[in-house]
Design a protein around this motif. Structure first.
Motif, PDB file in Angstrom:
ATOM      1  N   GLY A  96      -7.373  16.227  10.729  1.00 26.29           N
ATOM      2  CA  GLY A  96      -7.829  15.086   9.455  1.00 26.29           C
ATOM      3  C   GLY A  96      -7.889  15.417   8.298  1.00 26.29           C
ATOM      4  N   VAL A  97      -7.363  16.495   7.748  1.00 29.15           N
ATOM      5  CA  VAL A  97      -7.261  16.767   6.472  1.00 29.15           C
ATOM      6  C   VAL A  97      -6.249  16.254   5.672  1.00 29.15           C
ATOM      7  CG1 VAL A  97      -7.280  18.822   4.695  1.00 29.15           C
ATOM      8  CG2 VAL A  97      -8.530  19.015   6.992  1.00 29.15           C
ATOM      9  N   VAL A  98      -6.291  15.479   4.842  1.00 29.16           N
ATOM     10  CA  VAL A  98      -5.232  14.738   4.065  1.00 29.16           C
ATOM     11  C   VAL A  98      -4.997  15.489   2.752  1.00 29.16           C
ATOM     12  CG1 VAL A  98      -4.729  12.391   3.140  1.00 29.16           C
ATOM     13  CG2 VAL A  98      -5.935  12.707   5.424  1.00 29.16           C
ATOM     14  N   THR A  99      -3.433  15.752   2.432  1.00 28.40           N
ATOM     15  CA  THR A  99      -3.469  15.897   1.106  1.00 28.40           C
ATOM     16  C   THR A  99      -2.067  15.327   0.631  1.00 28.40           C
ATOM     17  OG1 THR A  99      -1.868  17.766   2.253  1.00 28.40           O
ATOM     18  CG2 THR A  99      -3.958  18.387   1.430  1.00 28.40           C
ATOM     19  N   THR A 100      -1.733  15.222  -0.622  1.00 29.42           N
ATOM     20  CA  THR A 100      -0.575  14.588  -1.212  1.00 29.42           C
ATOM     21  C   THR A 100       0.687  15.452  -1.262  1.00 29.42           C
ATOM     22  OG1 THR A 100      -1.734  13.025  -2.461  1.00 29.42           O
ATOM     23  CG2 THR A 100       0.428  13.176  -3.231  1.00 29.42           C
ATOM     24  N   LEU A 101       1.722  15.236  -0.830  1.00 32.21           N
ATOM     25  CA  LEU A 101       3.002  16.079  -0.834  1.00 32.21           C
ATOM     26  C   LEU A 101       3.876  16.037  -2.029  1.00 32.21           C
ATOM     27  CD1 LEU A 101       3.983  16.376   2.763  1.00 32.21           C
ATOM     28  CD2 LEU A 101       2.526  18.095   1.558  1.00 32.21           C
ATOM     29  N   LYS A 102       4.055  14.745  -2.195  1.00 31.31           N
ATOM     30  CA  LYS A 102       4.884  14.217  -3.553  1.00 31.31           C
ATOM     31  C   LYS A 102       4.329  12.763  -3.613  1.00 31.31           C
ATOM     32  CE  LYS A 102       9.169  12.509  -3.039  1.00 31.31           C
ATOM     33  NZ  LYS A 102       8.796  11.237  -3.234  1.00 31.31           N
ATOM     34  N   ARG A 153       2.295  11.836   1.962  1.00 29.77           N
ATOM     35  CA  ARG A 153       1.222  12.473   2.186  1.00 29.77           C
ATOM     36  C   ARG A 153       1.274  12.901   3.516  1.00 29.77           C
ATOM     37  NH1 ARG A 153      -3.734   8.486   0.532  1.00 29.77           N
ATOM     38  NH2 ARG A 153      -4.835  10.622   0.152  1.00 29.77           N
ATOM     39  N   TYR A 154       0.192  13.988   3.744  1.00 24.38           N
ATOM     40  CA  TYR A 154       0.092  14.748   4.904  1.00 24.38           C
ATOM     41  C   TYR A 154      -1.196  15.084   5.512  1.00 24.38           C
ATOM     42  CZ  TYR A 154       1.317  18.945   8.088  1.00 24.38           C
ATOM     43  OH  TYR A 154       1.468  19.762   9.175  1.00 24.38           O
ATOM     44  N   CYS A 155      -1.360  14.419   6.698  1.00 22.24           N
ATOM     45  CA  CYS A 155      -2.731  14.623   7.483  1.00 22.24           C
ATOM     46  C   CYS A 155      -2.528  15.431   8.757  1.00 22.24           C
ATOM     47  CB  CYS A 155      -2.944  13.081   7.963  1.00 22.24           C
ATOM     48  SG  CYS A 155      -4.428  13.115   8.745  1.00 22.24           S
ATOM     49  N   PRO A 185       5.949  20.540   5.232  1.00 23.34           N
ATOM     50  CA  PRO A 185       4.580  20.467   5.112  1.00 23.34           C
ATOM     51  C   PRO A 185       4.043  20.937   3.920  1.00 23.34           C
ATOM     52  CG  PRO A 185       5.136  20.980   7.394  1.00 23.34           C
ATOM     53  CD  PRO A 185       6.206  21.175   6.391  1.00 23.34           C
ATOM     54  N   ALA A 186       4.930  21.796   2.947  1.00 24.72           N
ATOM     55  CA  ALA A 186       4.382  22.331   1.838  1.00 24.72           C
ATOM     56  C   ALA A 186       4.884  21.378   0.583  1.00 24.72           C
ATOM     57  CB  ALA A 186       5.063  23.856   1.638  1.00 24.72           C
ATOM     58  N   GLY A 187       5.576  20.385   0.976  1.00 23.65           N
ATOM     59  CA  GLY A 187       6.078  19.546  -0.152  1.00 23.65           C
ATOM     60  C   GLY A 187       7.361  19.834  -0.750  1.00 23.65           C
ATOM     61  N   VAL A 188       8.127  20.700  -0.210  1.00 22.00           N
ATOM     62  CA  VAL A 188       9.405  21.044  -0.778  1.00 22.00           C
ATOM     63  C   VAL A 188      10.649  20.160  -0.037  1.00 22.00           C
ATOM     64  CG1 VAL A 188      11.311  22.831  -0.601  1.00 22.00           C
ATOM     65  CG2 VAL A 188       8.690  23.515  -0.809  1.00 22.00           C
ATOM     66  N   VAL A 189      11.030  19.402  -1.082  1.00 18.21           N
ATOM     67  CA  VAL A 189      11.905  18.106  -0.722  1.00 18.21           C
ATOM     68  C   VAL A 189      13.435  18.433  -0.879  1.00 18.21           C
ATOM     69  CG1 VAL A 189      12.902  15.909  -1.312  1.00 18.21           C
ATOM     70  CG2 VAL A 189      10.434  16.660  -1.507  1.00 18.21           C
ATOM     71  N   SER A 190      14.339  18.488  -0.036  1.00 19.55           N
ATOM     72  CA  SER A 190      15.850  18.761   0.018  1.00 19.55           C
ATOM     73  C   SER A 190      16.366  17.588   0.500  1.00 19.55           C
ATOM     74  CB  SER A 190      16.134  19.939   0.960  1.00 19.55           C
ATOM     75  OG  SER A 190      15.695  19.886   1.929  1.00 19.55           O
ATOM     76  N   THR A 191      17.789  17.414   0.372  1.00 20.76           N
ATOM     77  CA  THR A 191      18.780  16.422   0.730  1.00 20.76           C
ATOM     78  C   THR A 191      19.489  16.967   2.121  1.00 20.76           C
ATOM     79  OG1 THR A 191      19.003  15.533  -1.469  1.00 20.76           O
ATOM     80  CG2 THR A 191      20.710  14.988   0.138  1.00 20.76           C
ATOM     81  N   LEU A 192      19.227  15.943   3.099  1.00 20.15           N
ATOM     82  CA  LEU A 192      20.127  16.056   4.128  1.00 20.15           C
ATOM     83  C   LEU A 192      21.746  15.338   3.897  1.00 20.15           C
ATOM     84  CD1 LEU A 192      20.886  16.657   7.270  1.00 20.15           C
ATOM     85  CD2 LEU A 192      19.690  14.639   7.887  1.00 20.15           C
ATOM     86  N   VAL A 193      21.531  14.191   3.524  1.00 22.05           N
ATOM     87  CA  VAL A 193      22.769  13.675   3.071  1.00 22.05           C
ATOM     88  C   VAL A 193      22.292  12.193   2.088  1.00 22.05           C
ATOM     89  CG1 VAL A 193      22.480  11.943   5.297  1.00 22.05           C
ATOM     90  CG2 VAL A 193      24.685  12.269   4.374  1.00 22.05           C
ATOM     91  N   ARG A 194      23.461  12.109   1.452  1.00 20.69           N
ATOM     92  CA  ARG A 194      23.610  11.188   0.318  1.00 20.69           C
ATOM     93  C   ARG A 194      24.747  10.369   0.209  1.00 20.69           C
ATOM     94  NH1 ARG A 194      19.512  11.860  -4.384  1.00 20.69           N
ATOM     95  NH2 ARG A 194      17.585  12.728  -3.304  1.00 20.69           N
ATOM     96  N   TRP A 195      24.852   9.057  -0.056  1.00 19.65           N
ATOM     97  CA  TRP A 195      26.061   8.510  -0.258  1.00 19.65           C
ATOM     98  C   TRP A 195      25.904   7.198  -1.126  1.00 19.65           C
ATOM     99  CZ3 TRP A 195      23.225   8.154   4.184  1.00 19.65           C
ATOM    100  CH2 TRP A 195      22.714   6.746   4.620  1.00 19.65           C
TER     101      TRP A 195
END
Length: 480
Positions: A371-377, A365-367, A416-426
């Motif tokens: 103090g405005v709270v929204t859910t990103l994912k 979530r994002y605050c 902050p717009a809720g766009v998710v991407s990967t930096l690194v995975r293993w």
């Protein structure tokens, strides 16, 4: 309808049957893992097709090449590589080349294919965009950091901050004392702060064997069970100790109780047993405002450098239960128990809901600073662990051995717009040299990108390291 032309085309035809890792143009993937292999078929304006009939661009078949092909790579719309004079029907753009070409792994990649014959260049084909998901690439340990062993018996890594780009400050716990909570005997580990540098490890503040809430210099100070760790612009470290004591430790190790937050702790019986203390998380912005999450009153508190305390968001009322998520402004917003916080420079917060098997595990979530709270994912099988903010984006890890739902550990980015991407995975490999089996805490590295403390190369062995903006991990120090 009949169309008469004066002559056939002078310029060479563009390649046909263009594929990416074997996937045809009409099903072009939005992301791939590993290297990108671009393949195509040659076309020939003279010999291709019966008589004077026009031939569809991607009809199957192979023909003699006229001239050559030039392949260009664009990352984020900027050309990074060019391979002229190709006569083959494929070209590989490696993951290693992608790391070198741009440090931001989220930028899209495109290929541009040019048919060239003498002075003539035919129609240029530009492929759709795709993202290369970069796999883990363990860098060699930084030459400034020879292997350093953690003192025997360290059980937990409770927090991480950077004194400077070459000095890690880790909150550890070692020996376990017993403590009676609500009639139940629990284990409470005394904590201390240690520094990790190229010269080795040293004690910053606290004792490895004595427990208590004692203020004093580096040798006299005592801690009970310190959680989280942040550093302000003057080089002072802050930790949460004994559930509700906000303690400050200067760069010489002198510890004081900076603020007592017990008045905001709330009712212990509304928590989830002894899983976390009354104050569950701590973060800081560029103006040295501190933010804490109160587990039992479900509030985000803002604390100024002058110690003024205000409620930024959240609250709890009788009958609401232990886990109701509500987006809203200020005290109308609702959080679950055990939230983790990460602040950007101007006081916007990323809020990670309860980890460790809770009903909202993985919700981010994002605050805002207002103090405005929204859910990103919402919950999606990702056990979000510790977080660190770079710029306006948050980077978060899988929680210890909680995989990202696909058998991988790693670090993701969320805007902050809720766009998710990967930096690194293993894929964690038990017992493999240099393996990272879990990330316990993330922190911003002032001279680089991210720092972390975690566990590896065998289960339970602590380590610290760094992650570059290109997703390359360098293990700096490992415990025995």
């Amino acid at each position: 309808m009949q169309l008469n032309t004066a002559s056939r085309a002078w310029k060479p035809l563009p390649p046909g049957n263009v594929t990416l890792n074997g996937v045809p143009y009409e099903s072009w993937p939005s992301n791939i893992s590993g290297d990108a292999t671009l393949s195509w078929s040659h076309r020939n304006r003279v010999t291709q097709g019966p008589g004077t009939l026009l031939v569809p661009q991607d009809v199957a078949g192979a023909y003699a090449l006229e001239g050559s092909v030039t392949v260009e790579v664009l990352v984020g719309g900027v050309m990074k590589r060019s391979w002229p004079g190709l006569t083959s029907t494929s070209k590989i753009y490696t993951e290693a080349q992608r790391r070198i070409d741009d440090a931001d792994p989220t930028k899209p990649v495109q290929f541009r294919i040019k048919p060239v014959n003498g002075t003539f260049t035919g129609t240029v084909r530009t492929t759709p965009e795709f993202t290369m998901v970069l796999s883990q690439a363990f860098g060699a340990p930084d030459v400034d950091y020879p292997p350093i062993h953690l003192p025997a018996g360290v059980a937990n890594l409770n927090g991480l901050a950077m004194m400077d780009t070459n000095t890690f400050v880790v909150v550890t716990s070692q020996r376990h004392d017993t403590l009676n909570l609500m009639g139940t005997t629990q284990q409470r580990p005394p904590s201390r702060l240690i520094t990790v540098t190229s010269a080795g490890i040293s004690n910053l503040s606290g004792s490895s064997s004595l427990t208590g809430l004692v203020n004093g210099d580096a040798g006299a100070s005592r801690f009970l069970n310190s959680m989280s760790c942040v550093v302000d612009s003057s080089g002072n470290f802050f930790v949460i100790d004994n559930d509700s004591a906000l303690r400050r430790i200067d760069s010489s190790g002198n510890a004081t109780t900076w603020l007592d937050l017990s008045a905001y702790a709330g009712d212990f019986s509304r928590g989830y047993g002894h899983l976390q203390g009354a104050i569950g998380s701590l973060t800081i912005d560029a103006s040295d405002n501190l933010y804490v999450f109160t587990n039992y009153t479900r509030q985000i508190l803002k604390i100024t450098p002058a110690k003024a305390i205000s409620i930024l968001a959240g609250g709890w009322a009788v009958g609401e239960g232990n886990g109701t998520l509500v987006d809203g402004t200020g005290t109308s917003a609702r959080f679950s128990f055990g939230c983790q916080l990460a602040a950007d420079a101007v006081g916007n917060l990323f809020v990670q809901e309860l980890v460790g098997g809770g009903v909202f595990d993985g919700t981010l979530r994002y605050c805002t600073a207002a103090g405005v709270v929204t859910t990103l994912k919402d919950r999606s099988g990702e056990g979000i662990g510790q977080m660190a903010v770079i710029g306006s984006d948050v980077y978060y890890s899988g929680y210890f051995d909680r995989y990202f739902g696909d058998g991988h550990l790693g670090v993701n980015k969320c805007t902050p717009a809720g766009v998710v991407s990967t930096l690194v995975r293993w894929v964690p490999t038990m017992g493999a040299p240099g393996a990272v089996l879990g990330i316990a805490h993330l922190s911003k590295d002032p001279g680089g990108f991210l720092a972390f403390c975690g566990y590896g190369p065998t289960q339970g062995n602590p380590l610290v390291g760094k992650i570059s903006s290109g997703g390359v991990i360098s293990q700096v120090w490992a415990g025995s």
